[in-house]
Design a protein around this motif. Structure first.
Motif, PDB file in Angstrom:
ATOM      1  N   ALA A 141      13.617  57.739   9.254  1.00  0.00           N
ATOM      2  CA  ALA A 141      12.165  57.404   8.784  1.00  0.00           C
ATOM      3  C   ALA A 141      11.248  58.218   9.379  1.00  0.00           C
ATOM      4  O   ALA A 141      10.256  58.466   8.496  1.00  0.00           O
ATOM      5  CB  ALA A 141      12.200  55.826   9.797  1.00  0.00           C
TER       6      ALA A 141
ATOM      7  N   ALA B  35       1.694  50.690   6.514  1.00  0.00           N
ATOM      8  CA  ALA B  35       2.046  49.733   7.381  1.00  0.00           C
ATOM      9  C   ALA B  35       0.718  48.584   7.672  1.00  0.00           C
ATOM     10  O   ALA B  35       1.705  46.890   7.312  1.00  0.00           O
ATOM     11  CB  ALA B  35       2.690  50.276   9.107  1.00  0.00           C
TER      12      ALA B  35
ATOM     13  N   TYR C 294       6.449  45.570  -2.101  1.00  0.00           N
ATOM     14  CA  TYR C 294       7.924  46.254  -1.545  1.00  0.00           C
ATOM     15  C   TYR C 294       9.040  45.805  -2.837  1.00  0.00           C
ATOM     16  O   TYR C 294       8.510  45.654  -3.369  1.00  0.00           O
ATOM     17  CB  TYR C 294       8.363  44.365  -1.115  1.00  0.00           C
ATOM     18  CG  TYR C 294       7.802  43.825   0.047  1.00  0.00           C
ATOM     19  CD1 TYR C 294       8.439  44.770   1.742  1.00  0.00           C
ATOM     20  CD2 TYR C 294       6.246  42.906  -0.106  1.00  0.00           C
ATOM     21  CE1 TYR C 294       7.585  44.497   2.720  1.00  0.00           C
ATOM     22  CE2 TYR C 294       6.290  42.615   1.397  1.00  0.00           C
ATOM     23  CZ  TYR C 294       6.946  42.879   2.298  1.00  0.00           C
ATOM     24  OH  TYR C 294       6.197  42.494   3.928  1.00  0.00           O
TER      25      TYR C 294
ATOM     26  N   THR D  50      11.948  45.682   1.162  1.00  0.00           N
ATOM     27  CA  THR D  50      11.397  46.947   1.957  1.00  0.00           C
ATOM     28  C   THR D  50      10.039  46.798   2.109  1.00  0.00           C
ATOM     29  O   THR D  50       9.636  47.391   0.552  1.00  0.00           O
ATOM     30  CB  THR D  50      12.097  48.282   2.211  1.00  0.00           C
ATOM     31  OG1 THR D  50      12.584  48.727   0.951  1.00  0.00           O
ATOM     32  CG2 THR D  50      13.495  48.190   3.214  1.00  0.00           C
ATOM     33  N   LYS D  51       8.886  47.546   2.887  1.00  0.00           N
ATOM     34  CA  LYS D  51       7.909  47.821   1.999  1.00  0.00           C
ATOM     35  C   LYS D  51       7.541  49.271   2.101  1.00  0.00           C
ATOM     36  O   LYS D  51       8.132  49.925   2.949  1.00  0.00           O
ATOM     37  CB  LYS D  51       6.868  47.233   3.437  1.00  0.00           C
ATOM     38  CG  LYS D  51       5.107  47.277   3.236  1.00  0.00           C
ATOM     39  CD  LYS D  51       4.314  47.286   4.603  1.00  0.00           C
ATOM     40  CE  LYS D  51       4.545  46.520   5.128  1.00  0.00           C
ATOM     41  NZ  LYS D  51       3.181  45.990   5.748  1.00  0.00           N
TER      42      LYS D  51
ATOM     43  N   SER E 229       5.456  53.764   4.516  1.00  0.00           N
ATOM     44  CA  SER E 229       5.958  52.555   5.823  1.00  0.00           C
ATOM     45  C   SER E 229       7.519  53.480   6.103  1.00  0.00           C
ATOM     46  O   SER E 229       8.257  52.318   6.475  1.00  0.00           O
ATOM     47  CB  SER E 229       6.696  52.001   5.513  1.00  0.00           C
ATOM     48  OG  SER E 229       5.052  50.198   5.640  1.00  0.00           O
TER      49      SER E 229
ATOM     50  N   THR F  57      10.005  42.221  11.183  1.00  0.00           N
ATOM     51  CA  THR F  57      11.077  44.331  11.284  1.00  0.00           C
ATOM     52  C   THR F  57      11.775  44.091  11.850  1.00  0.00           C
ATOM     53  O   THR F  57      13.148  45.109  11.140  1.00  0.00           O
ATOM     54  CB  THR F  57      10.142  44.170  12.311  1.00  0.00           C
ATOM     55  OG1 THR F  57       9.677  45.998  12.686  1.00  0.00           O
ATOM     56  CG2 THR F  57      10.658  44.060  14.211  1.00  0.00           C
TER      57      THR F  57
ATOM     58  N   LYS G  30      14.072  51.666  12.367  1.00  0.00           N
ATOM     59  CA  LYS G  30      14.147  52.036  10.497  1.00  0.00           C
ATOM     60  C   LYS G  30      12.278  51.642   9.725  1.00  0.00           C
ATOM     61  O   LYS G  30      12.363  52.181   8.589  1.00  0.00           O
ATOM     62  CB  LYS G  30      14.923  50.553   9.845  1.00  0.00           C
ATOM     63  CG  LYS G  30      14.369  48.885  10.394  1.00  0.00           C
ATOM     64  CD  LYS G  30      14.788  47.874   9.101  1.00  0.00           C
ATOM     65  CE  LYS G  30      13.939  47.257   9.240  1.00  0.00           C
ATOM     66  NZ  LYS G  30      13.294  46.765   8.509  1.00  0.00           N
ATOM     67  N   ASP G  31      11.742  51.425  10.853  1.00  0.00           N
ATOM     68  CA  ASP G  31       9.817  51.130  10.442  1.00  0.00           C
ATOM     69  C   ASP G  31       9.910  52.014  11.208  1.00  0.00           C
ATOM     70  O   ASP G  31       8.443  51.875  12.036  1.00  0.00           O
ATOM     71  CB  ASP G  31       9.434  49.618  10.629  1.00  0.00           C
ATOM     72  CG  ASP G  31      10.327  48.524   9.643  1.00  0.00           C
ATOM     73  OD1 ASP G  31      10.148  49.237   8.952  1.00  0.00           O
ATOM     74  OD2 ASP G  31      10.151  47.651  10.354  1.00  0.00           O
TER      75      ASP G  31
ATOM     76  N   ARG H  33       9.375  55.016   3.979  1.00  0.00           N
ATOM     77  CA  ARG H  33      10.400  55.619   2.838  1.00  0.00           C
ATOM     78  C   ARG H  33       9.999  56.130   2.061  1.00  0.00           C
ATOM     79  O   ARG H  33       9.033  57.300   2.162  1.00  0.00           O
ATOM     80  CB  ARG H  33      10.885  54.233   2.408  1.00  0.00           C
ATOM     81  CG  ARG H  33      11.574  53.279   3.806  1.00  0.00           C
ATOM     82  CD  ARG H  33      11.493  51.874   3.103  1.00  0.00           C
ATOM     83  NE  ARG H  33      11.792  50.646   4.433  1.00  0.00           N
ATOM     84  CZ  ARG H  33      10.748  50.544   5.298  1.00  0.00           C
ATOM     85  NH1 ARG H  33      10.110  50.548   5.318  1.00  0.00           N
ATOM     86  NH2 ARG H  33      11.332  49.492   6.643  1.00  0.00           N
TER      87      ARG H  33
ATOM     88  N   ILE I 127       6.841  54.683  12.494  1.00  0.00           N
ATOM     89  CA  ILE I 127       6.215  54.957  11.722  1.00  0.00           C
ATOM     90  C   ILE I 127       4.997  55.651  12.803  1.00  0.00           C
ATOM     91  O   ILE I 127       4.160  54.937  13.775  1.00  0.00           O
ATOM     92  CB  ILE I 127       5.194  53.582  11.280  1.00  0.00           C
ATOM     93  CG1 ILE I 127       5.757  53.273   9.922  1.00  0.00           C
ATOM     94  CG2 ILE I 127       3.172  54.130  10.638  1.00  0.00           C
ATOM     95  CD1 ILE I 127       5.501  51.512   9.308  1.00  0.00           C
TER      96      ILE I 127
END
Length: 832
Positions: A510, A377, A362, A372-373, A518, A231, A26-27, A520, A29
């Motif tokens: 993602a 990051a 967020y 969520t950010k 981040s 996370t 989900k993150d 998204r 990056i």
């Protein structure tokens, strides 16, 4: 060496430094895969990484020689490089070596040498014995929602959870008595376990590196979760120390099962204690040639870019009234849509700025449990934007609800709705359509919802300020507009365009969204920025700061879906009657540009006939983006190799083939480099990180990439593995990098070289990227237009090797026939 000489904390710190740092899916990056070596010169660092860990860090010599025969590595550039590096007198000697010398390119890695003795001396594959059960435990413990039942114990950590299970279960994770008793009685330390297994403390460090790098994906993930607990949406307490202890216990257990408890430690089979993992690296003739070839490869491309920039129109655009202005993310995928917009409407102008639009926030969707950010990051947000609506948004398939998890409900749904689902799946193969399983970028935020943007009564939640004060709003808008030099001459409509991507059955979703947000979609940021800029109170403050936005100018937030080439616009109901009419005209302009952009992208897709009409091609592109069996919904950042920081005129007439990050900037309004500092602080880690992850995933897709997507299974919603119990894959899959040319990023910045140098020196982390050549840096002098390459701590003049740059009269025709990377060219139809 005595056991006391072994410092576990130091070894853990060192392990965490070298292990992959990829966060859960989900993150996802992008980052430099070899970040642990970034403090060293690129060539030296890669040589070390290859020798120590066995990574492939360059292309094979045969590939470079093939590129040379195809003129992708140009002879004039190769000669120039050899003369620079080896001297004029050695040109013929080194050129002959590069072209003809036969060398062994085998990599003899240091990692794994000690643990290899288990197979060689003990005839046991300790990894094959331990890994399946170890992976199952980790996967179950960290699971974020795939499993029907949660890990049954909520405890203070992994080992405590396992102790509870062992005490209260009829079965056991262990085969023998010793390992189980050690766990239950807690009568052990990592050092004591190493004493049993290894014996000599001089080998402990090597053994732990061998062990953890036999599954760097899981070890790296545990390390990330340990230090970034947030996370995981469903938190789990775990530490790398616990993983090591568990793995050592499982090794003891399996060795006891094979040999009883009287087997000798590994050190008894070691003849010489010469395991120095990080000792001095010997020069490798094969690598030396690879380094020269790689530089020639990179500068063959960069020289073409500089030649084109040098040749195209150098006169900056005079101030004129624009039909509309559009702020896009600097993302390389927006490079082409900007070109098409300015082609369809020659009175329009586009700008590039990081897609979070300077908002450190967020986001919490309506009815969402988690925040969520949606900013870079490394940034620690201070603000929260909440989605507010009276409606509840539900879009769920009955077959994936909890009702399927009980005996009767599962049987009933399988016999009824299950058949219908199978039929839908069958037809979806031939006629893809949007379903609840589709990851749609437009669903990140509902179009008709409201956002809590104004902070009222000092409201705070989750330790964050909800919304902004007017002064804070003005600060955010000012920073973005001044950094891109949009402070006057505003058009009636200014679009703030974020970007996201839609796909289905794509674990890397993602990685396709906005890196500045981040991983998204940038819809929340674009919509919020437009709202801030539209407020009367904010404009009154901006007016005192030299930014004069006319009353009749309105900002519109939008989101560009890069896989579907669709655009969504937010809050258009607030537009004046005059601007509503203009907006409809601009929407038609955008639609034409999106058609052309889809056709340009489709030239890479084997399943689409790009020679058809643009609108027809666009329709096929949309279907492709939601196709269940399509592993390439889009090619994302593939082929990225440039970042250009300067005014639009630098590249407006240059065809860059979607390879450039474009950041708008006017040096004349920032002579001290205040805004440039912020730009380069983002360019280095964000654009450089994207570029290097693509580079390393391309040159070594097995170890630094993720292999093919096709056999991937999702593990606990945190990562992917090959099969049901493999290591977590790091890096990027083949389908994201197969068309990528592994070139480092070149940042071309328009400013005085001395100002750029002073700017990058203010931040040691940023300076390291450029000084160690992980990202090339070239300055274009704003007055003379001369180029200066940053090398060995100084800017030195770069003399362009002049070459013929093609002029494209009808670039769109190339999109119907060409599938390979296109050469840098000038655009005649846009020439002033």
């Amino acid at each position: 060496m005595k056991t006391s000489d072994f410092n576990l904390d130091e070894v853990l710190h060192q392990l965490e430094h070298y292990l992959p740092s990829q966060a859960p899916l989900k993150d996802f990056i992008h980052h430099n895969s070899l970040h642990a070596f970034q403090h060293e010169d690129f060539d030296t660092a890669l040589s070390k990484a290859s020798s120590i860990f066995g990574y492939k860090v360059f292309l094979p010599l045969r590939d470079y020689r093939k590129l040379y025969s195809q003129n992708k590595i140009k002879e004039a550039i190769l000669d120039k490089l050899i003369i620079k590096e080896k001297g004029q007198e050695n040109l013929a000697f080194w050129k002959d070596r590069l072209l003809h010398e036969k060398l062994d390119g085998s990599i003899h890695k240091r990692i794994g040498r000690l643990r290899y003795l288990w197979r060689k001396e003990y005839r046991i594959d300790i990894e094959q014995e331990v890994k399946p059960i170890l992976y199952k435990i980790l996967n179950s413990y960290l699971d974020q929602g795939i499993a029907i039942w949660k890990f049954p114990v909520s405890a203070t950590g992994l080992l405590d959870a396992l102790r509870e299970l062992e005490r209260n279960s009829y079965s056991s994770f262990f085969k023998t008595k010793r390992a189980k008793e050690l766990l239950l009685n807690q009568d052990f330390s990592i050092e004591s376990l190493l004493k049993i297994i290894v014996g000599d403390a001089a080998l402990y460090t090597q053994y732990l590196f061998d062990q953890q790098f036999s599954h760097p994906g899981w070890s790296g993930m545990v390390s990330v979760i340990e230090h970034q607990a947030n996370t995981l949406l469903d938190p789990r307490k775990i530490a790398l120390k616990e993983l090591i202890a568990l793995e050592l216990l499982l090794e003891i257990d399996n060795l006891d099962a094979h040999f009883g408890e009287q087997w000798a430690p590994l050190s008894s089979k070691v003849e010489e204690l010469n395991f120095d993992l990080f000792g001095e690296i010997e020069e490798n003739p094969y690598t030396e040639l690879q380094i020269l070839w790689q530089k020639a490869y990179e500068w063959s491309f960069f020289n073409s870019v500089l030649s084109a920039v040098e040749l195209q129109n150098k006169v900056t655009e005079t101030k004129k009234k624009h039909s509309f202005q559009a702020l896009f993310c600097i993302d390389d995928r927006e490079c082409s849509i900007r070109r098409h917009i300015e082609t369809v409407d020659k009175d329009a102008i586009t700008f590039g700025t990081p897609g979070h639009f300077g908002l450190d926030i967020y986001y919490q969707p309506k009815d969402g449990k988690f925040i969520t950010k949606v900013c870079p990051a490394p940034v620690s947000p201070k603000f929260l934007i909440k989605e507010e609506s009276k409606e509840k948004f539900k879009n769920q398939e009955l077959t994936v609800t909890k009702r399927t998890h009980n005996l009767f409900g599962g049987w009933l749904i399988a016999q009824t709705v299950g058949f219908w689902s199978a039929i839908k799946l069958f037809f979806n193969v031939f006629k893809p359509s949007v379903s609840p399983f589709t990851s749609l970028s437009f669903n990140h935020m509902k179009k008709d919802s409201k956002l809590s943007i104004l902070n009222q009564e000092h409201q705070h939640e989750h330790g964050l300020q909800v919304g902004f004060s007017f002064e804070q709003m003005a600060d955010k808008v000012e920073a973005v507009l001044k950094s891109i030099d949009l402070v006057d001459n505003f058009a009636p409509l200014v679009y703030a365009v974020g970007h996201g991507s839609s796909s289905v059955n794509n674990t890397y979703y993602a990685g396709y969204d906005c890196g500045a947000c981040s991983g998204r979609p940038g819809s929340v940021n674009a919509r919020t920025f437009a709202d801030l800029a539209n407020r009367v109170e904010v404009r009154l403050i901006l007016d005192t700061r030299g930014i004069h936005i006319p009353v009749d100018t309105q900002f519109v937030g939008a989101l560009h879906d890069t896989s579907r080439d669709e655009m969504m616009y937010y809050d258009t109901d607030i537009l004046s009657a005059s601007n509503k009419e203009k907006h409809q005209k601009h929407v038609r302009t955008m639609e034409k540009a999106l058609d052309l952009n889809a056709k340009e992208r489709a030239r890479r897709f084997e399943s689409i006939k790009s020679g058809n009409k643009a609108s027809a091609v666009h329709k096929k592109v949309k279907e492709r983006s939601i196709s269940l069996f399509e592993p390439r919904p889009e090619l994302n950042h593939a082929t990225n190799s440039l970042c250009i920081v300067g005014e639009r005129y630098l590249t407006q007439n240059v065809f860059l083939d979607r390879r450039a990050f474009l950041n708008s900037y006017n040096y004349a309004k920032d002579l001290e480099g205040k805004y440039l500092e912020g730009i380069l602080n983002a360019v280095a880690p964000v654009c450089g990180g994207i570029n290097l992850e693509y580079y390393f995933s391309r040159v070594d897709n097995e170890k630094l990439g993720a292999g093919s997507k096709l056999p991937h299974n999702v593990m606990g919603l945190i990562g992917v593995a090959n099969g049901i119990d493999g290591d977590l894959q790091t890096g990027l899959p083949t389908q994201m990098v197969e068309v990528h040319e592994p070139l480092r990023l070149m940042a071309l910045v328009e400013h005085y070289p001395e100002t750029i140098l002073a700017t990058i020196k203010r931040n040691p982390a940023t300076y390291e990227w450029f000084a160690n050549k992980w990202v090339y840096l070239v300055a274009i002098h704003p007055e003379t237009k001369a180029f200066y390459e940053f090398d060995k701590g100084a800017f030195i003049p770069y003399e362009v090797v002049h070459e013929k740059i093609a002029v494209l009269e009808q670039p769109d025709k190339l999109f119907e026939t060409e599938t390979e990377n296109l050469p840098i060219s000038l655009l005649q139809h846009q020439a002033q």
